[in-house]
Scaffold this motif. Structure first.
Motif, mmCIF file in Angstrom:
data_model
loop_
_atom_site.group_PDB
_atom_site.id
_atom_site.type_symbol
_atom_site.label_atom_id
_atom_site.label_comp_id
_atom_site.label_asym_id
_atom_site.label_seq_id
_atom_site.Cartn_x
_atom_site.Cartn_y
_atom_site.Cartn_z
ATOM 1 N N ALA A 1 -8.591 5.455 -12.362
ATOM 2 C CA ALA A 1 -7.482 5.486 -11.408
ATOM 3 C C ALA A 1 -7.432 6.770 -10.587
ATOM 4 N N ASP A 2 -8.455 7.639 -10.737
ATOM 5 C CA ASP A 2 -8.534 8.877 -9.941
ATOM 6 C C ASP A 2 -7.319 9.775 -10.139
ATOM 7 N N MET A 3 -6.868 9.907 -11.368
ATOM 8 C CA MET A 3 -5.704 10.738 -11.646
ATOM 9 C C MET A 3 -6.054 12.223 -11.581
ATOM 10 N N LEU B 1 -8.045 -5.700 -20.244
ATOM 11 C CA LEU B 1 -7.383 -4.779 -21.150
ATOM 12 C C LEU B 1 -6.224 -4.012 -20.532
ATOM 13 N N SER B 2 -6.170 -3.939 -19.222
ATOM 14 C CA SER B 2 -5.176 -3.079 -18.578
ATOM 15 C C SER B 2 -4.091 -3.903 -17.892
ATOM 16 N N PRO B 3 -2.943 -3.260 -17.614
ATOM 17 C CA PRO B 3 -1.867 -3.937 -16.884
ATOM 18 C C PRO B 3 -2.186 -4.135 -15.409
ATOM 19 N N ALA B 4 -3.373 -3.708 -14.978
ATOM 20 C CA ALA B 4 -3.768 -3.909 -13.585
ATOM 21 C C ALA B 4 -3.748 -5.389 -13.212
ATOM 22 N N ARG B 5 -3.966 -6.260 -14.184
ATOM 23 C CA ARG B 5 -3.994 -7.697 -13.914
ATOM 24 C C ARG B 5 -2.626 -8.222 -13.475
ATOM 25 N N ASP C 1 5.888 -4.699 -1.241
ATOM 26 C CA ASP C 1 6.683 -3.478 -1.351
ATOM 27 C C ASP C 1 6.496 -2.772 -2.692
ATOM 28 N N ARG C 2 5.932 -3.473 -3.697
ATOM 29 C CA ARG C 2 5.634 -2.818 -4.974
ATOM 30 C C ARG C 2 4.388 -1.952 -4.882
ATOM 31 N N GLU C 3 3.503 -2.268 -3.935
ATOM 32 C CA GLU C 3 2.258 -1.526 -3.738
ATOM 33 C C GLU C 3 2.003 -1.347 -2.237
ATOM 34 N N PRO C 4 2.909 -0.679 -1.534
ATOM 35 C CA PRO C 4 2.803 -0.591 -0.073
ATOM 36 C C PRO C 4 1.603 0.206 0.420
ATOM 37 N N VAL D 1 -14.438 4.617 11.213
ATOM 38 C CA VAL D 1 -13.302 5.535 11.105
ATOM 39 C C VAL D 1 -13.321 6.258 9.765
ATOM 40 N N ASP D 2 -13.243 7.585 9.792
ATOM 41 C CA ASP D 2 -13.124 8.385 8.580
ATOM 42 C C ASP D 2 -11.672 8.306 8.092
ATOM 43 N N ILE D 3 -11.465 7.729 6.912
ATOM 44 C CA ILE D 3 -10.104 7.558 6.374
ATOM 45 C C ILE D 3 -9.901 8.362 5.086
ATOM 46 N N THR D 4 -10.771 9.337 4.842
ATOM 47 C CA THR D 4 -10.725 10.089 3.587
ATOM 48 C C THR D 4 -9.367 10.735 3.334
ATOM 49 N N GLU D 5 -8.833 11.425 4.342
ATOM 50 C CA GLU D 5 -7.551 12.125 4.152
ATOM 51 C C GLU D 5 -6.433 11.148 3.814
ATOM 52 N N ASN D 6 -6.426 10.009 4.455
ATOM 53 C CA ASN D 6 -5.381 9.009 4.207
ATOM 54 C C ASN D 6 -5.488 8.420 2.811
ATOM 55 N N VAL D 7 -6.728 8.187 2.363
ATOM 56 C CA VAL D 7 -6.940 7.611 1.033
ATOM 57 C C VAL D 7 -6.538 8.610 -0.048
ATOM 58 N N PHE D 8 -6.949 9.868 0.099
ATOM 59 C CA PHE D 8 -6.585 10.873 -0.899
ATOM 60 C C PHE D 8 -5.075 11.109 -0.931
ATOM 61 N N ALA D 9 -4.445 11.112 0.235
ATOM 62 C CA ALA D 9 -2.986 11.270 0.282
ATOM 63 C C ALA D 9 -2.296 10.128 -0.461
ATOM 64 N N ALA D 10 -2.855 8.916 -0.333
ATOM 65 C CA ALA D 10 -2.287 7.760 -1.037
ATOM 66 C C ALA D 10 -2.458 7.900 -2.548
ATOM 67 N N ILE D 11 -3.619 8.362 -2.985
ATOM 68 C CA ILE D 11 -3.860 8.564 -4.418
ATOM 69 C C ILE D 11 -2.861 9.565 -4.984
ATOM 70 N N ALA D 12 -2.692 10.690 -4.292
ATOM 71 C CA ALA D 12 -1.764 11.715 -4.758
ATOM 72 C C ALA D 12 -0.326 11.193 -4.790
ATOM 73 N N GLU D 13 0.051 10.446 -3.776
ATOM 74 C CA GLU D 13 1.408 9.904 -3.691
ATOM 75 C C GLU D 13 1.668 8.848 -4.768
ATOM 76 N N ASP D 14 0.613 8.175 -5.197
ATOM 77 C CA ASP D 14 0.735 7.040 -6.111
ATOM 78 C C ASP D 14 0.630 7.438 -7.582
ATOM 79 N N VAL D 15 0.491 8.731 -7.865
ATOM 80 C CA VAL D 15 0.294 9.195 -9.240
ATOM 81 C C VAL D 15 1.379 8.709 -10.198
ATOM 82 N N PRO D 16 2.673 8.804 -9.882
ATOM 83 C CA PRO D 16 3.696 8.345 -10.843
ATOM 84 C C PRO D 16 3.549 6.871 -11.226
ATOM 85 N N ARG D 17 3.279 6.004 -10.246
ATOM 86 C CA ARG D 17 3.121 4.571 -10.547
ATOM 87 C C ARG D 17 1.896 4.342 -11.421
#
Length: 281
Positions: A255-257, A34-38, A61-64, A219-235
């Protein structure tokens, strides 16, 4: 938070675990249809900061951010174990390959290897096969991570982003170890809510010992993952606008918006994401 998402959580909590997994898989299938994720390459949260070559190299480069997370799991956390720069890894497996973004990252990193992707979602598998049919060293299979359609000891290296969270760590590691060769590397990321890193590290140690694995790195990657989510909000917002209206709010939750439960869990420090790298004895 969407009504559909709240209803799903309430129903899911009252179901036996096997039925909880079936419901989760059904939703996973529907979102791909149903979504454009495909039309994307990835279905993960990402890792910030995004790194080269993924910021410059098509189609990554579309999803770096998403490409970088896969590369961290596949290479950054494993490179100390890769003899001759990974040239000895002839057979590589991606568990939960989705639309094939991680498989493409692996092919770029290890062009000499035979790469297999497995996913439970038939829609994702169909898209992935068509997208990558021009690369003869890649094969895509439909299968459940709890019962992989693969022979014992088939792979030198296995990687996965996020699948263990849905499969369950115990089942995921048991089955991945089965298809891994002695001396082979297993590297994956996983995420939970209301879990302390120290407690999860103990669980990893116990499961590795149970399955005949030696821990190389956690490795704890929580901060990096959350930073990516926040950065990716417009897309993500642009993609959600193309989801059919009745499911748009649900897609926002998925999508964790900002404003959703998962996003707030990160803000409140209740979310944990980490990566595990281990070696089969």
């Amino acid at each position: 938070m969407s009504f559909l998402y709240v209803l799903k959580r309430r129903i899911q909590r009252n179901l036996p675990k096997p039925l909880q997994r079936k419901l989760q898989e059904a939703i996973y299938f529907a979102l791909y249809r149903l979504s454009p994720a495909r039309h994307q390459n990835f279905f993960n949260s990402g890792f910030s900061p995004a790194e080269a070559p993924w910021t410059e190299l098509p189609p990554f480069d579309r999803e770096p951010l998403q490409s970088t997370l896969y590369d961290k799991v596949l290479w950054e956390f494993t490179r100390e174990l890769a003899g001759n720069g990974g040239d000895e890894w002839r057979d590589i497996l991606d568990i939960g390959c989705g639309l094939g973004g991680g498989v493409q990252v692996a092919h770029h990193r290890f062009p000499q290897a035979r790469i297999t992707g497995v996913d439970v979602n038939s829609s994702a598998v169909s898209v992935c096969r068509k997208r990558l049919q021009h690369i003869p060293s890649i094969r895509i299979l439909q299968g459940n991570a709890r019962d992989l359609p693969l022979a014992n000891g088939s792979f030198d290296m296995i990687f996965s982003v996020g699948a263990a969270s849905y499969v369950g760590m115990d089942a995921f590691m048991k089955e991945a170890t089965r298809v891994l060769r002695p001396g082979g590397v297993l590297s994956f990321s996983v995420g939970y809510t209301d879990k302390a890193f120290a407690d999860q590290r103990k669980i990893v140690d116990e499961l590795c010992e149970k399955n005949g694995l030696d821990v190389h790195k956690v490795v704890d990657i929580t901060e990096n993952v959350f930073a990516a989510i926040a950065e990716d909000v417009p897309r993500r917002r642009e993609l959600i606008e193309r989801v059919p209206w009745p499911f748009r709010d649900y897609a926002s939750d998925w999508a964790d918006m900002p404003g959703t439960m998962r996003y707030q869990e990160y803000v409140d420090g209740r979310r944990l994401d980490y990566a595990v790298c281990c070696v089969k004895r």
